[in-house]
Design an enzyme around this catalytic site. Structure first.
Site, PDB file in Angstrom:
ATOM      1  N   VAL A 192      -0.054  -2.172  10.575  1.00 24.10           N
ATOM      2  CA  VAL A 192       0.474  -1.740  12.046  1.00 24.10           C
ATOM      3  C   VAL A 192      -0.153  -2.872  12.856  1.00 24.10           C
ATOM      4  O   VAL A 192       0.197  -3.322  14.197  1.00 24.10           O
ATOM      5  CB  VAL A 192       0.368  -0.923  12.809  1.00 24.10           C
ATOM      6  CG1 VAL A 192       0.815   0.419  11.656  1.00 24.10           C
ATOM      7  CG2 VAL A 192      -1.593  -0.115  12.428  1.00 24.10           C
ATOM      8  N   CYS A 223      -5.033  -3.799   2.705  1.00 21.05           N
ATOM      9  CA  CYS A 223      -4.733  -3.735   4.256  1.00 21.05           C
ATOM     10  C   CYS A 223      -5.831  -4.056   4.609  1.00 21.05           C
ATOM     11  O   CYS A 223      -6.503  -4.908   4.692  1.00 21.05           O
ATOM     12  CB  CYS A 223      -4.242  -2.301   4.764  1.00 21.05           C
ATOM     13  SG  CYS A 223      -2.816  -2.748   5.570  1.00 21.05           S
ATOM     14  N   GLU A 275       1.035  -1.351   0.663  1.00 22.19           N
ATOM     15  CA  GLU A 275      -0.143  -0.256   0.221  1.00 22.19           C
ATOM     16  C   GLU A 275       1.200   1.326  -0.078  1.00 22.19           C
ATOM     17  O   GLU A 275       1.967   1.186   0.918  1.00 22.19           O
ATOM     18  CB  GLU A 275      -1.176  -0.400   1.960  1.00 22.19           C
ATOM     19  CG  GLU A 275      -1.930   0.995   1.511  1.00 22.19           C
ATOM     20  CD  GLU A 275      -2.671   0.642   2.973  1.00 22.19           C
ATOM     21  OE1 GLU A 275      -1.525  -0.107   3.395  1.00 22.19           O
ATOM     22  OE2 GLU A 275      -3.476   1.301   3.209  1.00 22.19           O
ATOM     23  N   LYS A 293      -9.200   1.975  -1.732  1.00 19.48           N
ATOM     24  CA  LYS A 293      -9.542   1.024  -0.539  1.00 19.48           C
ATOM     25  C   LYS A 293     -10.853   1.276  -0.101  1.00 19.48           C
ATOM     26  O   LYS A 293     -11.489   2.433   0.584  1.00 19.48           O
ATOM     27  CB  LYS A 293      -8.693   1.647   0.467  1.00 19.48           C
ATOM     28  CG  LYS A 293      -8.597   1.087   2.178  1.00 19.48           C
ATOM     29  CD  LYS A 293      -7.797   1.349   2.242  1.00 19.48           C
ATOM     30  CE  LYS A 293      -7.015   0.359   3.918  1.00 19.48           C
ATOM     31  NZ  LYS A 293      -5.844   0.705   4.781  1.00 19.48           N
TER      32      LYS A 293
HETATM   33  C1  ACM Z   1      -3.302   0.017   7.377  1.00 16.48           C
HETATM   34  O1  ACM Z   1      -4.867  -0.270   6.615  1.00 16.48           O
HETATM   35  N1  ACM Z   1      -2.476   0.303   6.715  1.00 16.48           N
HETATM   36  C2  ACM Z   1      -3.386  -0.230   8.451  1.00 16.48           C
END
Ligand code: ACM
Length: 260
Positions: free
Chosen positions: A169, A142, A38, A109
């Site tokens: 994270v 992510c 990402e 996203k």
């Molecule tokens: C994330 O979605 N970059 C933790």
């Protein structure tokens, strides 16, 4: 089909160097599909929306796209990478899938994580699947992993391989991706980064641990929390079409959505 990912440690804002580091390190290495993290070229922790906009590109434009397009043609490979996408007055945390002929697909996203909500707009593409070299490919980014609906939707659409650019994270994701692969019988490729960013007073540590998982939930290749570089697996995407669990159970056909 050789599927691969690159785990990097980008320096915030050094877009050209972050791209060239990867391209230089992959000289002489062949793959059919490469997934990058990402926001792999810009870094993750923008101070505010204006700063993110200053790094954003329109779909199919900009230095990052041009360099990746050339690289995809040279490698005769599909390359998936994350970038900040400007579209009108909207800013999305997006991924591009660039084919060797220069055509591309954009995924925005769906589920924004934490401070991303102050920077980006929620994606509007939804989940979709496209064909590449006789495989069916889907993308999620992510934190989408935290919503089982993301991978399930892609599986219902027929995805065999889910490309998952990430900047993780939360430490629970790598194990959860075994479940995402298993519960949908798909290949998953989670391409993460390592390193730290502390640009807003809040330190973020990225966990690395990128991995490729098979439809049986087997980890085919993985990295630790310090390594950078490429990992790959030679797979048959058609294995993901076999949704049988027992002679009497077909994973998707046995669903009973009327009770969910
Ligand atoms: C994330 O979605 N970059 C933790």
């Amino acid at each position: 089909m050789i599927i691969s990912l690159y785990q990097n440690n980008p320096r915030f804002g050094e877009v050209r160097q972050n791209i060239e580091d990867i391209i230089d390190n992959l000289k002489g290495i062949n793959f059919d599909l490469l997934v990058l993290p990402e926001l792999f070229a810009t870094g993750y922790q923008f101070k505010d929306r204006e700063e993110a906009i200053s790094f954003a590109d329109s779909a199919g434009e900009g230095e990052t796209f041009e360099k990746i397009k050339k690289f995809a043609a040279e490698k005769d490979a599909l390359i998936v990478y994350g970038f900040p996408e400007l579209k009108g007055d909207k800013l999305f945390n997006s991924s591009a899938a660039v084919l060797p002929d220069g055509s591309y697909h954009i995924y925005q996203k769906t589920h924004l994580f934490f401070a991303e909500k102050e920077i980006f707009d929620p994606g509007q593409t939804g989940f979709f699947v496209f064909d590449y070299k006789a495989a069916r490919i889907g993308m999620m980014i992510c934190f989408d992993w935290r919503y089982p609906e993301s991978a399930r939707k892609l599986a219902l659409l027929g995805a065999q391989i889910i490309c998952h650019p990430s900047n993780l994270v939360l430490t629970t994701c790598p194990e959860a991706m075994i479940t995402r692969a298993l519960e949908n019988r798909v290949f998953t490729i989670t391409a993460d980064r390592i390193g730290k960013e502390e640009r807003t007073g809040k330190a973020l540590k990225f966990i690395g641990r990128s991995r490729i998982v098979s439809p049986d939930g087997e980890v085919l290749a993985e990295m630790d929390d310090r390594q950078t570089g490429l990992i790959a697996a030679d797979i048959d995407p058609y294995l993901a079409d076999d949704k049988s669990i027992t002679p009497n159970n077909s994973l998707l056909d046995d669903r009973r959505p009327e009770y969910y």
